[in-house]
Design an enzyme around this catalytic site. Sequence first.
Site: not given
Length: 392
Positions: A360-361
Amino acid sequence: MAMIRNKRGLVNKLKILRSELAKLQTPSGYCRIEVTREDVFEDSYREVMNLRVRDLRKRLMIKFRGEEGLDYGGVAREWLYLLSHEMLNPYYGLFQYSREDIYTLEVNPNSSINPDHISYFYFVGRIVGMAIFHGHYIDAGFTLPFYKQLLGRRCTVEDMENVDPAFYKSMKWILENDVTSIFEDQTFTIDHDSFGRHCEYELLPGGKDQRVTETNKKEYVDLYVEWRLKNGTEQQTGALQKGFYEVVPKHLLSAFDEKELELIVCGLGHVDVDDWRANTRLKGCSPDSNIVKWFWRVVEEMDNEKRARLLQFVTGSSRVPISGFSGLRGSSTVNSGPRPFTIHLVNSMSSGSLPKAMTCFNRLDLPEYVSFEVMQNKIITAIEETMGFNVE
């Protein structure tokens, strides 16, 4: 027929695939396609849909109307580059950007706004198959569940990690917690909106009369995930599969997983290590830290295949945005700005741990490894043997 063994490396499997496809190629004649640059999508659609499968397997001879030049491969590559940008453009309604990734695509469940959409998906399947058959690539990336469905394999809740994190967390919570008191009235049904109308969908026959319990909740989650990925796209996916497997027989891809199929369809591309390094954020470390120096040494010593797999491991896609690494974004498309590739030194991790990817990052969590050799081994092991991603 040569059998493709699952334990072979991707390079070896590709060699066998190429050998098997070569046997299917018509020894004489050409697959002649003439298009205009201005209307490459519609021109290509008309040409390809009028050809027989055996013609699609002949050597490609692409011509842009009004231009001179013989096609020794370069024109075909340019044609596929231009065509993929057009046919996969969400503007045409066949595909849409996935909810959690602005540069990967999925089938648009509302594609029926185009009355000929099924025929177009059949065409897209043929084009993807032709790209593989002739050793070219499609300049776009799909979600990993898309590739899994293309292979005819059932998706699981883990496949939702990068497509819909909120849904994924909800399903994981159900699996990991006692739902007896929470699901007192929950049945095997789903309430959803379809073109503005409220609808109830039964996940199985008689679902509205079957209550979800602690005993059968896994079946409920499996059916819910299947519905989430297939809702409104069964016909489209089926047409795409039909066109695809007309050109590339399904059994020849049986040894490949969805990640490998993504690499086969999209290609490795050129990973610019200098651009990667220039657009990488460091957390808990500095450019002078051994962990950072060793990481770039690992990357520099990798071949293109492993670099692509490393990118896939950390970001969820083997592709880099058109704008380069500076264009990397996180999973959420809501108010999402750039989310640079990040190397994070986590002191609390055991020095014997494998790296963890926070997709997600776009973040790679690393412990303080004791040597370059240990770090290199752990990274290679992670990208080659782990099946899922850790997501914060």
